[in-house]
Design an enzyme around this catalytic site. Structure first.
Site, PDB file in Angstrom:
ATOM      1  N   SER A 265       0.822  -1.204   0.000  1.00 28.20           N
ATOM      2  CA  SER A 265       0.000   0.000   0.000  1.00 28.20           C
ATOM      3  C   SER A 265       0.861   1.262   0.000  1.00 28.20           C
ATOM      4  O   SER A 265       1.729   1.400  -0.857  1.00 28.20           O
ATOM      5  CB  SER A 265      -0.947  -0.054   1.199  1.00 28.20           C
ATOM      6  OG  SER A 265      -2.066   0.735   0.956  1.00 28.20           O
ATOM      7  N   HIS A 407      -7.564  -5.696  -0.194  1.00 27.70           N
ATOM      8  CA  HIS A 407      -6.316  -4.939   0.003  1.00 27.70           C
ATOM      9  C   HIS A 407      -5.603  -5.497   1.236  1.00 27.70           C
ATOM     10  O   HIS A 407      -6.058  -5.284   2.365  1.00 27.70           O
ATOM     11  CB  HIS A 407      -6.737  -3.483   0.212  1.00 27.70           C
ATOM     12  CG  HIS A 407      -5.621  -2.505   0.316  1.00 27.70           C
ATOM     13  ND1 HIS A 407      -4.864  -2.123  -0.759  1.00 27.70           N
ATOM     14  CD2 HIS A 407      -5.151  -1.807   1.383  1.00 27.70           C
ATOM     15  CE1 HIS A 407      -3.980  -1.223  -0.368  1.00 27.70           C
ATOM     16  NE2 HIS A 407      -4.125  -1.013   0.938  1.00 27.70           N
TER      17      HIS A 407
HETATM   18  C1  GTR Z   1      -5.341   4.515   1.611  1.00 26.00           C
HETATM   19  C2  GTR Z   1      -4.747   5.331   0.501  1.00 26.00           C
HETATM   20  C3  GTR Z   1      -4.004   4.441  -0.413  1.00 26.00           C
HETATM   21  C4  GTR Z   1      -3.102   3.463   0.307  1.00 26.00           C
HETATM   22  C5  GTR Z   1      -3.662   2.994   1.641  1.00 26.00           C
HETATM   23  C6  GTR Z   1      -2.687   2.406   2.647  1.00 26.00           C
HETATM   24  O1  GTR Z   1      -6.136   5.244   2.447  1.00 26.00           O
HETATM   25  O2  GTR Z   1      -5.786   5.980  -0.156  1.00 26.00           O
HETATM   26  O3  GTR Z   1      -3.287   5.212  -1.355  1.00 26.00           O
HETATM   27  O4  GTR Z   1      -1.848   3.992   0.467  1.00 26.00           O
HETATM   28  O5  GTR Z   1      -4.278   4.002   2.342  1.00 26.00           O
HETATM   29  O6  GTR Z   1      -1.513   2.732   2.698  1.00 26.00           O
HETATM   30  O7  GTR Z   1      -3.133   1.621   3.473  1.00 26.00           O
END
Ligand code: GTR
Length: 427
Positions: A265, A407
């Protein structure tokens, strides 16, 4: 130069995540697009044509002309500078060496002082080394989100005391021990003969925009905070990983020429940027890095440049904040962030339910980075031109998979990363 028009429909299974992620964001930003037919037509910069129009024809020309130019563009417009390290001020102090994983590994905790003899900023690097594997062994370096002690339920790992974006005032460091352990398949990594090192990213630099007063930014004194290219948070985290590699170089059981930098992420964005700047890393892994990481900005799918700038302004430079409504004017796109890894192997992984991160845009970055790998006589994606089905890893020097699920980092992802590492180091 390439023109692309994408019309295939994509499932919108990531919508729930996206709604959560966008709930607190600026109201004047358009909702995210999840409709492939609404992806605009765009032209990507060609990584093999320099700004003065020169066509790059050899690996030497890439190294001498195109690569430095693209790297500097990313510094100037997006992430900021990547400071030189003052190695005379870097100090490593071993604070623990114990048996771990039922005796299969040695676990070290090493405190990195970035500005010795000052005791701050500092960060603890936790390193697991397989006992049975031939030495020195290859390793993964991957930062974590909430503290080294959250990656395992082992009660002897030092719990970190540090500002934490996810911990509320009543939450003690101890209460989050082990919460992220599903993301760290230490058993698989160790049993396949790899060492693994992790560091809590907010020890390097806290993840909020409080004028950068706490972490390694306090030692970036050669840079003007008001300048367009002042190192933003992602640069600071990546720079901290370079210092972690400096530390790994001092451990005789680890082959520091065989370290893969990985991240999930926002830390996947960080891993790509780290690998782009620090060519000592043998390979790079981006897990679900999305917007600002592996996903093409010009697709404006899921999280977009305007939204990420509004949500996390401190991740990027002031200059990048001006690109929200004009992504086509960016002098690069994210395929070139992948290409900056070349000729080293790179792995990009997506998740089906993570449409916020634009899996297709992550795949296309790999595809359009391929000409740079081909320049080196390397296979890139190995003839694959369409995004593969779920749970079907593809590629050669550039690898890609999209797995089912959300995710996250799962054991499935680790299995692919271990296969990837084997293909590099155990040929
Ligand atoms: C989210 C963000 C993403 C990603 C994620 C993370 O809120 O929009 O770009 O980086 O966080 O790092 O968990």
């Amino acid at each position: 130069m390439k023109s692309f028009l994408h019309r295939a429909a994509l499932a919108v299974s990531g919508l729930a995540f996206a709604l959560v992620a966008s709930a607190s964001q600026a109201a004047d930003i358009a909702p995210p697009n999840y409709d492939e037919s609404k992806v605009p037509q765009f032209t990507l910069p060609d990584p093999l044509v320099t700004q003065d129009g020169t066509q790059i024809k050899t690996p030497e020309e890439w190294r001498e002309k195109a690569r430095p130019e693209i790297l500097q563009l990313f510094k100037n417009e997006m992430f900021g500078e990547y400071p030189e390290a003052d190695l005379s001020k870097l100090k490593f102090e071993e604070i623990k060496t114990v048996d771990a994983l039922d005796g299969k590994a040695i676990r070290k905790e090493i405190r990195i002082f970035f500005d010795y003899p000052n005791k701050t900023p500092k960060a603890d690097l936790m390193v697991l080394i397989p006992k049975d594997a031939p030495k020195p062994c290859p390793a993964f370096l991957m930062p974590n989100f909430q503290g080294n002690h959250t990656t395992t339920s082992d009660p002897t790992v030092t719990a970190v005391e540090c500002p934490n974006r996810t911990r509320n005032a009543n939450q003690t460091p101890e209460s989050v021990r082990g919460v992220a352990k599903s993301r760290w398949d230490y058993d698989a990594i160790i049993s396949r003969g790899y060492a693994v090192a992790t560091v809590y990213y907010e020890e390097i630099e806290p993840d909020f925009s409080a004028d950068f007063q706490y972490g390694v930014h306090t030692i970036f004194t050669n840079f003007n905070k008001d300048a367009d290219n002042y190192p933003a948070a992602i640069s600071a985290w990546a720079w901290g990983l370079s210092r972690a590699l400096d530390c790994l170089q001092t451990i005789p059981e680890i082959d520091a020429k065989k370290v893969i930098v990985a991240g999930h992420s926002r830390l996947g964005k960080t891993a790509l940027w780290c690998g782009a700047n620090d060519e000592r890393f043998a390979a790079v892994i981006s897990n679900n890095s999305g917007c600002g990481g592996a996903a093409l900005s010009r697709r404006e799918f899921g999280e977009r440049v305007d939204r990420i700038n509004a949500s996390f302004p401190h991740w990027f430079t002031k200059k990048f904040h001006t690109y929200g409504d004009r992504v086509n004017e960016l002098p690069f796109d994210e395929h070139e962030l992948i290409a900056l890894a070349a000729p080293r192997p790179v792995y990009v992984a997506s998740a089906e339910d993570d449409q916020w991160a634009d899996p297709k845009g992550e795949f296309l970055s790999c595809l359009y980075a391929e000409p740079v790998y081909k320049l080196f006589g390397l296979e890139g994606l190995g003839g694959v031109t369409e995004q593969p089905k779920v749970n079907t890893p593809v590629g050669a020097t550039i690898r890609y998979h999209i797995r089912t699920g959300k995710h996250d980092v799962t054991s499935y992802d680790w299995e692919q990363y271990l296969n990837f590492a084997d293909s590099i180091f155990k040929k």
